[in-house]
Design a protein around this motif. Structure first.
Motif, PDB file in Angstrom:
ATOM      1  N   ILE A  10      -0.673  14.300  -4.722  1.00  0.00           N
ATOM      2  CA  ILE A  10       0.565  13.521  -4.166  1.00  0.00           C
ATOM      3  C   ILE A  10       1.787  13.909  -4.007  1.00  0.00           C
ATOM      4  N   TYR A  25      -4.087  12.088  -6.731  1.00  0.00           N
ATOM      5  CA  TYR A  25      -4.685  11.179  -7.219  1.00  0.00           C
ATOM      6  C   TYR A  25      -6.046  11.229  -7.299  1.00  0.00           C
ATOM      7  N   LEU A  55      -0.244  16.543   0.094  1.00  0.00           N
ATOM      8  CA  LEU A  55      -1.504  15.635   0.311  1.00  0.00           C
ATOM      9  C   LEU A  55      -2.843  17.130   1.105  1.00  0.00           C
ATOM     10  N   GLN A  57      -6.274  18.780  -0.352  1.00  0.00           N
ATOM     11  CA  GLN A  57      -7.508  18.360  -1.177  1.00  0.00           C
ATOM     12  C   GLN A  57      -8.116  19.564  -2.527  1.00  0.00           C
ATOM     13  N   SER A  99       3.282  11.669   1.198  1.00  0.00           N
ATOM     14  CA  SER A  99       4.082  11.507   0.070  1.00  0.00           C
ATOM     15  C   SER A  99       3.780  10.793  -0.275  1.00  0.00           C
ATOM     16  N   LEU A 102       2.884   7.971  -0.719  1.00  0.00           N
ATOM     17  CA  LEU A 102       2.134   7.174  -1.680  1.00  0.00           C
ATOM     18  C   LEU A 102       2.531   6.847  -2.883  1.00  0.00           C
ATOM     19  N   TYR A 116      -9.925   6.519  -2.923  1.00  0.00           N
ATOM     20  CA  TYR A 116      -9.898   7.983  -2.658  1.00  0.00           C
ATOM     21  C   TYR A 116     -10.552   8.687  -0.912  1.00  0.00           C
ATOM     22  N   LEU A 119      -8.282   8.453   1.991  1.00  0.00           N
ATOM     23  CA  LEU A 119      -7.192   9.400   1.585  1.00  0.00           C
ATOM     24  C   LEU A 119      -7.805  10.842   1.972  1.00  0.00           C
ATOM     25  N   PHE A 123      -6.580  11.940   5.815  1.00  0.00           N
ATOM     26  CA  PHE A 123      -5.925  13.305   6.064  1.00  0.00           C
ATOM     27  C   PHE A 123      -6.776  14.443   6.008  1.00  0.00           C
ATOM     28  N   PHE A 139      -2.412   4.402   8.869  1.00  0.00           N
ATOM     29  CA  PHE A 139      -2.401   4.397   8.220  1.00  0.00           C
ATOM     30  C   PHE A 139      -1.396   3.717   6.901  1.00  0.00           C
ATOM     31  N   LEU A 143      -3.706   1.617   4.173  1.00  0.00           N
ATOM     32  CA  LEU A 143      -3.175   2.094   3.515  1.00  0.00           C
ATOM     33  C   LEU A 143      -3.420   0.340   2.063  1.00  0.00           C
TER      34      LEU A 143
END
Length: 239
Positions: A10, A25, A55, A57, A99, A102, A116, A119, A123, A139, A143
């Motif tokens: 994040i 997250y 962001l 992963q 970012s 969030l 999760y 997100l 992305f 988005f 959210l």
């Protein structure tokens, strides 16, 4: 406890001369904060600063004490390499904005697999698509489903929307009721998915107005949420 879990970065905060605090997250445990010791000066360690761009992963192996303190990551690898998210100027601006949103919006340290996966999918979609002018609006709206204040569309035939009540209403003079233009934009974005975004036709003025409405909506429904500092940069990109 040693945990293996996917995690989305994040935000990060420099701590001292060589350390970072990374807020992530995770799929297994929701929001977690990790102390990454020496990462800013280390060239041989298993963890690299580039892994912790906003962001990103990751797949992480971490020690979780689950006591509300800073946790520790033992190993990490990039789970979903991005092609454009951190190199395209427009997308980078969106990334910085999301970012910050969030970081302000997600506070609960509890598992939420649906959030999760939302997100992660969002992305990845942003990374692989070019027609993204409406992405940040959609988005933010989506959210709210996972944060508990998604608009009630049961009376969507009404011409106005009350931000405080979170529902469509007959037009009135309340300062928290948005007008026809913003309500029309809201209706266009309800009930669609990411792949439908290119068919939503909005001009720069409409995007800017609706983004301001969304920020106000968040401020009304999330304690401590404030206008993101990166908002002005994002608005200039789409101006």
């Amino acid at each position: 406890m040693l945990v293996n879990t996917p995690a989305i970065v994040i935000s990060t905060l420099k701590y001292g001369e060589a350390d970072l605090i990374a807020r992530c997250y995770t799929l297994s445990s929701g929001l977690k904060s990790y102390l990454l010791r020496g990462i800013l000066k280390s060239r041989k360690g298993k963890l690299r600063t580039a892994m912790f761009q906003p962001l990103t992963q990751l797949e992480i192996e971490a020690f979780h004490k689950d006591k509300g303190t800073l946790e520790r990551i033992r190993e990490a690898k990039v789970l979903q390499p991005y092609q454009t998210l951190h190199t395209d100027v427009v997308k980078t601006s969106i990334v910085m904005f999301l970012s910050e949103v969030l970081r302000l919006a997600i506070q609960e340290e509890e598992q939420n697999e649906r959030l999760y996966h939302f997100l992660a999918h969002g992305f990845q979609w942003l990374d692989t698509h070019d027609r993204i002018a409406n992405f940040h609006l959609f988005f933010l709206l989506q959210l709210t489903q996972y944060l508990g204040f998604y608009p009630d569309d049961s009376e969507s035939n009404f011409p106005a929307f009350n931000l405080e009540a979170g529902q469509f209403v007959p037009e009135d003079s309340s300062p928290l009721t948005i007008g026809l233009e913003e309500t029309t934009t809201l209706k266009l974005l309800l009930g669609i998915n990411f792949d439908d975004l290119e068919h939503v036709k909005l001009n720069q003025h409409q995007r800017a107005r609706f983004l301001n409405v969304l920020i106000e909506y968040y401020m009304l429904h999330l304690h401590g949420f404030k206008k993101p500092r990166s908002l002005a940069v994002l608005q200039s990109i789409f101006h």
